[in-house]
Design a protein around this motif. Structure first.
Motif, mmCIF file in Angstrom:
data_model
loop_
_atom_site.group_PDB
_atom_site.id
_atom_site.type_symbol
_atom_site.label_atom_id
_atom_site.label_comp_id
_atom_site.label_asym_id
_atom_site.label_seq_id
_atom_site.Cartn_x
_atom_site.Cartn_y
_atom_site.Cartn_z
ATOM 1 N N HIS A 133 55.270 -19.621 88.085
ATOM 2 C CA HIS A 133 55.017 -19.539 86.647
ATOM 3 C C HIS A 133 54.020 -20.618 86.226
ATOM 4 C CE1 HIS A 133 56.616 -20.487 82.397
ATOM 5 N NE2 HIS A 133 55.738 -19.517 82.297
ATOM 6 N N ARG A 170 65.074 -16.266 73.161
ATOM 7 C CA ARG A 170 63.775 -15.585 73.144
ATOM 8 C C ARG A 170 62.683 -16.647 73.169
ATOM 9 N NH1 ARG A 170 63.161 -10.574 69.589
ATOM 10 N NH2 ARG A 170 64.079 -9.766 71.508
ATOM 11 N N TYR A 223 66.111 -19.936 80.827
ATOM 12 C CA TYR A 223 64.775 -20.272 80.319
ATOM 13 C C TYR A 223 64.250 -21.535 80.999
ATOM 14 C CZ TYR A 223 61.029 -22.273 77.747
ATOM 15 O OH TYR A 223 59.828 -22.862 77.457
ATOM 16 N N LEU A 238 66.171 -13.216 83.380
ATOM 17 C CA LEU A 238 65.233 -12.613 82.433
ATOM 18 C C LEU A 238 65.722 -11.214 82.095
ATOM 19 C CD1 LEU A 238 62.437 -12.749 80.953
ATOM 20 C CD2 LEU A 238 61.488 -11.681 83.005
ATOM 21 N N VAL A 262 54.196 -10.946 83.558
ATOM 22 C CA VAL A 262 55.156 -9.837 83.486
ATOM 23 C C VAL A 262 55.718 -9.507 84.871
ATOM 24 C CG1 VAL A 262 55.380 -7.378 82.953
ATOM 25 C CG2 VAL A 262 54.191 -8.892 81.363
ATOM 26 N N SER A 299 59.654 -13.186 75.885
ATOM 27 C CA SER A 299 60.557 -13.118 77.031
ATOM 28 C C SER A 299 61.966 -13.426 76.556
ATOM 29 C CB SER A 299 60.161 -14.154 78.091
ATOM 30 O OG SER A 299 58.813 -14.024 78.451
ATOM 31 N N VAL A 343 60.676 -8.768 79.170
ATOM 32 C CA VAL A 343 59.423 -9.473 78.921
ATOM 33 C C VAL A 343 58.396 -8.451 78.451
ATOM 34 C CG1 VAL A 343 58.667 -9.342 81.329
ATOM 35 C CG2 VAL A 343 57.687 -11.065 79.830
ATOM 36 N N TYR A 365 63.018 -20.853 84.477
ATOM 37 C CA TYR A 365 61.731 -20.143 84.382
ATOM 38 C C TYR A 365 60.605 -21.108 84.024
ATOM 39 C CZ TYR A 365 58.206 -17.256 81.970
ATOM 40 O OH TYR A 365 57.046 -16.682 81.536
#
Length: 95
Positions: free
Chosen positions: A73, A3, A64, A34, A27, A56, A37, A67
């Protein structure tokens, strides 16, 4: 599962619609690995709270990391969050 929790404090006088746009962009990102989120502005229930939060959940640490390094991002961070935030805190934990 990992998380990721992000909280941000916006600069005084910031138009919160800009923050909501940034949250919506986070989002909407298509992210492999994922699971969930959630993002939102502070509900104003307690004085001194941070301005917004994002949580998330990822299938594992590698998801992670992908991401965190993803170009879109990082563009959202740089172009949408950096101009309006005076402080951002993050933590990732396994559950």
């Amino acid at each position: 599962m990992i998380r990721n929790v992000v909280v941000g404090r916006v600069r005084p006088g910031t138009d919160l619609s800009l923050v909501q746009e940034a949250l919506d962009a986070i989002v909407a990102l298509p992210v492999e690995g994922l699971v969930d989120v959630r993002a939102g502005l502070d509900a104003g229930l307690r004085a001194g709270a941070w301005s917004f939060a994002i949580t998330s959940d990822f299938v594992d640490a590698e998801a992670y990391r992908v991401y965190d390094a993803e170009a879109e991002h990082n563009r959202i961070r740089r172009e949408m969050f950096d101009p309006v935030c005076e402080e951002i805190a993050r933590v990732q934990f396994q559950f």
